[in-house]
Design a protein around this motif. Structure first.
Motif, PDB file in Angstrom:
ATOM      1  N   HIS A   1       0.860  -1.190   0.000  1.00 57.55           N
ATOM      2  CA  HIS A   1       0.000   0.000   0.000  1.00 57.55           C
ATOM      3  C   HIS A   1       0.889   1.231   0.000  1.00 57.55           C
ATOM      4  O   HIS A   1       1.738   1.372   0.867  1.00 57.55           O
ATOM      5  CB  HIS A   1      -0.907  -0.014   1.233  1.00 57.55           C
ATOM      6  CG  HIS A   1      -2.055   0.943   1.128  1.00 57.55           C
ATOM      7  ND1 HIS A   1      -1.876   2.297   1.013  1.00 57.55           N
ATOM      8  CD2 HIS A   1      -3.389   0.734   1.102  1.00 57.55           C
ATOM      9  CE1 HIS A   1      -3.059   2.885   0.920  1.00 57.55           C
ATOM     10  NE2 HIS A   1      -4.000   1.963   0.970  1.00 57.55           N
ATOM     11  N   CYS A   2       0.682   2.120  -0.971  1.00 57.17           N
ATOM     12  CA  CYS A   2       1.577   3.274  -1.097  1.00 57.17           C
ATOM     13  C   CYS A   2       1.198   4.417  -0.160  1.00 57.17           C
ATOM     14  O   CYS A   2       1.952   5.378  -0.017  1.00 57.17           O
ATOM     15  CB  CYS A   2       1.620   3.769  -2.544  1.00 57.17           C
ATOM     16  SG  CYS A   2       0.118   4.624  -3.069  1.00 57.17           S
ATOM     17  N   GLY A   3       0.027   4.347   0.447  1.00 59.46           N
ATOM     18  CA  GLY A   3      -0.384   5.409   1.358  1.00 59.46           C
ATOM     19  C   GLY A   3      -1.163   6.510   0.672  1.00 59.46           C
ATOM     20  O   GLY A   3      -1.628   7.447   1.309  1.00 59.46           O
ATOM     21  N   GLY A   4      -1.313   6.445  -0.644  1.00 59.08           N
ATOM     22  CA  GLY A   4      -2.080   7.445  -1.365  1.00 59.08           C
ATOM     23  C   GLY A   4      -1.310   8.035  -2.538  1.00 59.08           C
ATOM     24  O   GLY A   4      -1.888   8.540  -3.491  1.00 59.08           O
ATOM     25  N   ARG A   5       0.016   7.956  -2.468  1.00 61.42           N
ATOM     26  CA  ARG A   5       0.862   8.527  -3.516  1.00 61.42           C
ATOM     27  C   ARG A   5       2.155   7.727  -3.510  1.00 61.42           C
ATOM     28  O   ARG A   5       2.746   7.537  -2.446  1.00 61.42           O
ATOM     29  CB  ARG A   5       1.127   9.997  -3.190  1.00 61.42           C
ATOM     30  CG  ARG A   5       2.092  10.704  -4.127  1.00 61.42           C
ATOM     31  CD  ARG A   5       2.198  12.177  -3.748  1.00 61.42           C
ATOM     32  NE  ARG A   5       1.043  12.916  -4.220  1.00 61.42           N
ATOM     33  CZ  ARG A   5       0.970  13.506  -5.419  1.00 61.42           C
ATOM     34  NH1 ARG A   5       1.981  13.455  -6.253  1.00 61.42           N
ATOM     35  NH2 ARG A   5      -0.110  14.155  -5.784  1.00 61.42           N
TER      36      ARG A   5
ATOM     37  N   PRO B   1       0.165  10.107  -7.944  1.00 65.27           N
ATOM     38  CA  PRO B   1      -0.975   9.935  -7.037  1.00 65.27           C
ATOM     39  C   PRO B   1      -1.717   8.654  -7.401  1.00 65.27           C
ATOM     40  O   PRO B   1      -1.863   8.339  -8.578  1.00 65.27           O
ATOM     41  CB  PRO B   1      -1.833  11.174  -7.306  1.00 65.27           C
ATOM     42  CG  PRO B   1      -1.424  11.663  -8.652  1.00 65.27           C
ATOM     43  CD  PRO B   1      -0.007  11.224  -8.867  1.00 65.27           C
ATOM     44  N   ASP B   2      -2.166   7.916  -6.378  1.00 68.56           N
ATOM     45  CA  ASP B   2      -2.886   6.667  -6.656  1.00 68.56           C
ATOM     46  C   ASP B   2      -4.372   6.981  -6.794  1.00 68.56           C
ATOM     47  O   ASP B   2      -5.202   6.488  -6.037  1.00 68.56           O
ATOM     48  CB  ASP B   2      -2.637   5.661  -5.527  1.00 68.56           C
ATOM     49  CG  ASP B   2      -2.767   4.231  -6.037  1.00 68.56           C
ATOM     50  OD1 ASP B   2      -3.212   4.066  -7.190  1.00 68.56           O
ATOM     51  OD2 ASP B   2      -2.426   3.301  -5.297  1.00 68.56           O
ATOM     52  N   SER B   3      -4.670   7.807  -7.785  1.00 77.87           N
ATOM     53  CA  SER B   3      -6.004   8.380  -7.874  1.00 77.87           C
ATOM     54  C   SER B   3      -6.200   8.942  -9.271  1.00 77.87           C
ATOM     55  O   SER B   3      -5.225   9.275  -9.939  1.00 77.87           O
ATOM     56  CB  SER B   3      -6.100   9.501  -6.826  1.00 77.87           C
ATOM     57  OG  SER B   3      -7.202  10.318  -7.075  1.00 77.87           O
TER      58      SER B   3
ATOM     59  N   PHE C   1      -7.611   5.048  -5.442  1.00 76.26           N
ATOM     60  CA  PHE C   1      -7.891   3.637  -5.708  1.00 76.26           C
ATOM     61  C   PHE C   1      -7.513   2.725  -4.543  1.00 76.26           C
ATOM     62  O   PHE C   1      -7.976   1.597  -4.462  1.00 76.26           O
ATOM     63  CB  PHE C   1      -7.148   3.198  -6.976  1.00 76.26           C
ATOM     64  CG  PHE C   1      -7.650   3.887  -8.215  1.00 76.26           C
ATOM     65  CD1 PHE C   1      -8.932   3.626  -8.687  1.00 76.26           C
ATOM     66  CD2 PHE C   1      -6.858   4.803  -8.888  1.00 76.26           C
ATOM     67  CE1 PHE C   1      -9.407   4.259  -9.834  1.00 76.26           C
ATOM     68  CE2 PHE C   1      -7.331   5.446 -10.025  1.00 76.26           C
ATOM     69  CZ  PHE C   1      -8.607   5.174 -10.492  1.00 76.26           C
ATOM     70  N   ASP C   2      -6.647   3.206  -3.659  1.00 78.70           N
ATOM     71  CA  ASP C   2      -6.217   2.341  -2.562  1.00 78.70           C
ATOM     72  C   ASP C   2      -6.958   2.630  -1.256  1.00 78.70           C
ATOM     73  O   ASP C   2      -6.478   2.317  -0.175  1.00 78.70           O
ATOM     74  CB  ASP C   2      -4.689   2.417  -2.370  1.00 78.70           C
ATOM     75  CG  ASP C   2      -4.191   3.844  -2.255  1.00 78.70           C
ATOM     76  OD1 ASP C   2      -5.027   4.770  -2.180  1.00 78.70           O
ATOM     77  OD2 ASP C   2      -2.961   4.035  -2.233  1.00 78.70           O
ATOM     78  N   ARG C   3      -8.134   3.227  -1.351  1.00 82.24           N
ATOM     79  CA  ARG C   3      -8.926   3.439  -0.133  1.00 82.24           C
ATOM     80  C   ARG C   3      -9.412   2.083   0.398  1.00 82.24           C
ATOM     81  O   ARG C   3      -9.519   1.110  -0.374  1.00 82.24           O
ATOM     82  CB  ARG C   3     -10.102   4.359  -0.428  1.00 82.24           C
ATOM     83  CG  ARG C   3     -11.083   3.821  -1.458  1.00 82.24           C
ATOM     84  CD  ARG C   3     -12.144   4.868  -1.799  1.00 82.24           C
ATOM     85  NE  ARG C   3     -12.996   4.415  -2.876  1.00 82.24           N
ATOM     86  CZ  ARG C   3     -12.743   4.601  -4.171  1.00 82.24           C
ATOM     87  NH1 ARG C   3     -11.638   5.236  -4.544  1.00 82.24           N
ATOM     88  NH2 ARG C   3     -13.563   4.149  -5.096  1.00 82.24           N
TER      89      ARG C   3
ATOM     90  N   LEU D   1       4.471  -0.354  -8.243  1.00 76.98           N
ATOM     91  CA  LEU D   1       3.062  -0.736  -8.197  1.00 76.98           C
ATOM     92  C   LEU D   1       2.563  -0.845  -6.756  1.00 76.98           C
ATOM     93  O   LEU D   1       3.244  -1.374  -5.888  1.00 76.98           O
ATOM     94  CB  LEU D   1       2.861  -2.066  -8.926  1.00 76.98           C
ATOM     95  CG  LEU D   1       1.422  -2.589  -8.994  1.00 76.98           C
ATOM     96  CD1 LEU D   1       1.082  -3.051 -10.414  1.00 76.98           C
ATOM     97  CD2 LEU D   1       1.201  -3.759  -8.037  1.00 76.98           C
ATOM     98  N   CYS D   2       1.376  -0.275  -6.539  1.00 77.26           N
ATOM     99  CA  CYS D   2       0.712  -0.379  -5.243  1.00 77.26           C
ATOM    100  C   CYS D   2      -0.321  -1.504  -5.373  1.00 77.26           C
ATOM    101  O   CYS D   2      -1.257  -1.400  -6.167  1.00 77.26           O
ATOM    102  CB  CYS D   2       0.052   0.956  -4.912  1.00 77.26           C
ATOM    103  SG  CYS D   2      -1.079   0.921  -3.516  1.00 77.26           S
ATOM    104  N   GLN D   3      -0.119  -2.593  -4.638  1.00 78.42           N
ATOM    105  CA  GLN D   3      -1.026  -3.741  -4.784  1.00 78.42           C
ATOM    106  C   GLN D   3      -2.457  -3.370  -4.392  1.00 78.42           C
ATOM    107  O   GLN D   3      -3.411  -3.827  -5.017  1.00 78.42           O
ATOM    108  CB  GLN D   3      -0.529  -4.902  -3.933  1.00 78.42           C
ATOM    109  CG  GLN D   3       0.770  -5.496  -4.442  1.00 78.42           C
ATOM    110  CD  GLN D   3       1.337  -6.521  -3.491  1.00 78.42           C
ATOM    111  OE1 GLN D   3       1.521  -6.238  -2.312  1.00 78.42           O
ATOM    112  NE2 GLN D   3       1.613  -7.713  -3.981  1.00 78.42           N
ATOM    113  N   SER D   4      -2.600  -2.542  -3.356  1.00 74.62           N
ATOM    114  CA  SER D   4      -3.944  -2.138  -2.934  1.00 74.62           C
ATOM    115  C   SER D   4      -4.609  -1.294  -4.009  1.00 74.62           C
ATOM    116  O   SER D   4      -5.778  -1.489  -4.346  1.00 74.62           O
ATOM    117  CB  SER D   4      -3.870  -1.359  -1.620  1.00 74.62           C
ATOM    118  OG  SER D   4      -3.263  -2.143  -0.629  1.00 74.62           O
ATOM    119  N   GLY D   5      -3.834  -0.345  -4.556  1.00 72.47           N
ATOM    120  CA  GLY D   5      -4.365   0.500  -5.618  1.00 72.47           C
ATOM    121  C   GLY D   5      -4.695  -0.299  -6.871  1.00 72.47           C
ATOM    122  O   GLY D   5      -5.673  -0.019  -7.567  1.00 72.47           O
ATOM    123  N   ALA D   6      -3.871  -1.326  -7.160  1.00 72.35           N
ATOM    124  CA  ALA D   6      -4.126  -2.164  -8.335  1.00 72.35           C
ATOM    125  C   ALA D   6      -5.491  -2.843  -8.200  1.00 72.35           C
ATOM    126  O   ALA D   6      -6.245  -2.948  -9.176  1.00 72.35           O
ATOM    127  CB  ALA D   6      -3.021  -3.196  -8.495  1.00 72.35           C
TER     128      ALA D   6
END
Ligand SMILES: [Zn+2]
Ligand SMILES: [Zn+2]
Length: 703
Positions: A506-510, A529-531, A555-557, A670-675
């Motif tokens: 998880h990237c934390g949002g960015r 930004p993961d958004s 996306f990683d909320r 890559l952020c697995q949560s955001g993916a």
């Protein structure tokens, strides 16, 4: 990495951690207009990228020309607190509250007082805040803390229960509630509160420490043992945790084994890895059952069972050393050299019913008779239940004959299958699993052909997080098989070559850039930004706190795929414990404070100064920042830090370091949560991979 077991349905939490809100984000209050004060902008810039102390001084210059702007005072208060001046922070928070008389601003004064060891004055401020907004969790938690400090645990329990009920799953609130119950002498309720704190976030080690102490007082030794073992695993150098473990061991009512200690450093063998010709399916050599750092683990034997008949071959001559029937168990044993004679360490096979087979060399190759369907199972694996593997197993003496190394030689497609199912929950959306497959395959190929980080151990990759987690056949399903087949040979490429694609949970949002973290200027390791909403990164002390006290919006909320504790987390690290841990390495003397020295655009801390009575120590790499600042490591370096003090002979000394953080892992790539969030929103795996690695494309290997 993401473990399916940890993923819970969390819709209840998705409204945001109300208790953690800072004053400026109170609902229904319009933000103040941006100040046209260049000095304040300069101070904010300094805070964000530079020394906290310089930023605090710059805020002092800024309020001389913007004395009517509460935000400048509030920003400055944060900077002064973080620069180790808690009493000055109180004065600044009072100024901010005088200009912005809201409940939350009053509560912020209360918190500043509480941190400066003034619980009575803090209690008054919290009462004023609650008089105008009785539901403010921010004020309720503070009021509870003040009551606890004032020796009123019953009132503390009442206040903090409200917070714990209003926002379940917040480790910090339940932790303090547990402390209050302890003071009341209500151990069973304390245990329940601590269990909730640890249950909401397995990294909340402070809750484990208090929970095991509570169990001990209730003579629940087996329960205490389970958590003490986890504490020792998280911090193997802790003498205190080990001493407690040793005390509890004789009191257990059934046997429980102590944790194994990591393997000793061993001598280096020549490289045995084969280069890849670019045409055939690459075969990877995976070090199985490796330590956390990816080294072969100490083992004196390895027990193997097959799902069909298999043979043991001499890898040099191909000679068959033994033929095993389906289900038969054979143990390869390391036979030590006899003392005083010219004998060498050797290997020998023993079956479970007493047969013995000699091994002439120092290695054996195990291969199923039906390679397409064969599975060989390693029966004794300290950190795993028995694990089955496709491909061959090679067992060999290693490290001057001190241990037996286990290697799984396997084609990259089967390997990818074993990673996808270990690194991401199988129920994750299809396109996210495919993105994971592409990234895992590419990462393995890159390590094998470019970094070759395990050549000294004689394999391409280890099976731990150090490279990427590989679980063997265990977790294979039709779903993950489809994912791997549909992406067969697909890799991320940059300028025609496999890209260095890395990922974290998880990237934390960015995401973080490679340059910022100090890992080099890889062109596609940029901070993004993961958004899909254009968000500017937080640029002031207040904005950073707002960012970290609210859920990520992108996306990683948190979702049915993303655990809330991976997105946002808290820790309350006792200063005494941290002092002991830091002194094991650096001899700093008394721990006087922690001060952030450098932050980057994503919000991550890149350098931090540990201030000691004897010497200071600068921590400036990701691994140290995460592993040294907590009892057990921190989830990430994306955090803000509050120091809570106590009075000792009229001086203020740190009592607790409270971290509020976001994300899990290094946040590069890559952020697995955001993916998973992106796949849920309908993005294809190609789009997902390209979103995190700008400029990278998807290519196909030639096999
Ligand atoms: Zn490794
Ligand atoms: Zn993310």
């Amino acid at each position: 990495m993401i473990q399916s077991l940890l993923l819970l349905l969390v819709s209840a939490f998705c409204a945001g951690p109300a208790w953690a809100q800072s004053p400026e984000e109170a609902p229904g209050v319009a933000p103040a207009p941006a100040p046209s004060n260049a000095l304040a902008a300069k101070a904010r810039g300094l805070y964000f990228s530079g020394d906290t102390l310089k930023a605090a001084e710059a805020f002092t210059a800024a309020v001389k020309v913007s004395s009517g702007d509460w935000r400048v005072w509030a920003d400055g208060a944060i900077a002064w607190a973080e620069a180790g001046r808690p009493e000055r922070a109180v004065i600044w928070q009072r100024k901010a509250a005088a200009l912005n008389d809201r409940a939350e601003a009053r509560a912020s004064v209360g918190w500043a007082l509480l941190r400066a060891a003034e619980p009575a004055a803090a209690d008054e401020e919290f009462s004023r805040a609650l008089a105008s907004d009785p539901g403010s969790s921010w004020a309720l938690l503070g009021a509870g803390r003040a009551k606890l400090a004032l020796g009123k645990p019953r009132e503390a329990v009442e206040l903090m229960s409200k917070v714990a009920r209003a926002a379940p799953g917040q480790s910090l609130a339940d932790y303090y509630l547990g402390l209050a119950y302890e003071k009341l002498g209500d151990e069973p309720s304390a245990v329940e509160a601590y269990k909730r704190a640890v249950g909401a976030d397995s990294y909340f080690y402070e809750g484990r420490a208090t929970l095991s102490r509570s169990y001990l007082r209730q003579r629940r030794y087996n329960d205490a043992w389970r958590h003490l073992v986890k504490l020792v695993e998280a911090d193997p150098g802790s003498k205190l945790a080990r001493a407690m473990l040793n005390k509890v061991r004789p009191l257990l009512t059934r046997t429980a084994e102590p944790p194994t200690s990591p393997a000793a450093t061993v001598a280096l063998p020549p490289s045995e890895t084969e280069p890849w010709d670019g045409k055939s399916v690459p075969v990877l050599r995976i070090g199985v059952s490796s330590t956390q750092m990816g080294r072969p683990r100490q083992r004196q034997g390895a027990t193997i069972r097959g799902n069909g008949p298999w043979k043991a071959l001499d890898p040099k001559t191909g000679r068959v050393l033994l033929t095993a029937a389906e289900g038969e168990r054979w143990t390869l044993r390391r036979i030590p050299a006899k003392k005083g004679k010219k004998s060498k360490v050797r290997l020998e096979f023993h079956s479970s019913d007493g047969k013995v087979a000699a091994v002439p060399g120092d290695a054996v190759l195990l291969r199923g008779d039906e390679p397409a369907t064969s599975q060989l199972q390693l029966e004794d694996d300290p950190d795993h239940t028995p694990r089955a593997f496709r491909g061959d197993l090679e067992l060999a003496l290693f490290g001057g004959g001190k241990t037996i190394r286990v290697v799984n030689a396997i084609g990259i497609e089967d390997y990818t299958h074993g990673v996808v199912s270990a690194e991401m929950p199988q129920r994750a959306p299809f396109e996210a699993l495919k993105a994971q497959a592409v990234v895992a395959r590419t990462h393995a190929l890159f390590i094998k052909t470019v970094t070759r980080r395990h050549r000294k151990e004689g394999y391409d990759l280890c099976d731990e997080q150090h490279c990427q987690v590989y679980g063997g056949v265990k977790a294979e399903t039709a779903r993950t098989r489809t994912v791997v087949n549909e992406t067969r040979g697909r890799v991320a490429i940059y300028k025609g070559k496999p890209a260095h694609v890395i990922y974290s949970s998880h990237c934390g949002g960015r995401t973080q850039s490679g340059v910022d973290i100090g890992w080099g200027d890889v062109p596609y390791w940029k901070s993004v930004p993961d958004s899909d909403i254009r968000e500017t990164p937080p640029a002031s002390p207040l904005e950073l706190r707002r960012f970290l006290s609210d859920w990520p919006k992108g996306f990683d909320r948190p979702s049915s795929y993303v655990h809330p504790a991976h997105a946002r987390w808290t820790r309350a690290v006792p200063a005494k414990a941290l002092e002991e841990k830091l002194n094991r390495q650096f001899k700093i003397g008394k721990l006087v404070g922690l001060r952030v020295l450098r932050r980057v655009a994503s919000g991550h801390v890149e350098a931090l100064l540990v201030i000691g009575s004897k010497r200071n120590k600068k921590l400036d790499d990701e691994l140290n920042l995460r592993s040294l600042l907590g009892v057990g490591s921190l989830r990430s370096t994306l955090f803000v830090l509050d120091t809570e003090y106590r009075k000792e002979a009229k001086a203020l000394v740190p009592e607790t370091f409270v971290f509020r953080g976001g994300g899990w892992g290094h946040a590069v790539g890559l952020c697995q949560s955001g993916a998973m969030g992106r796949a849920e929103a309908g993005q294809s795996y190609e789009t997902i991979v390209r979103a995190y690695f700008v400029g990278v494309d998807i290519g196909k290997l030639d096999y």
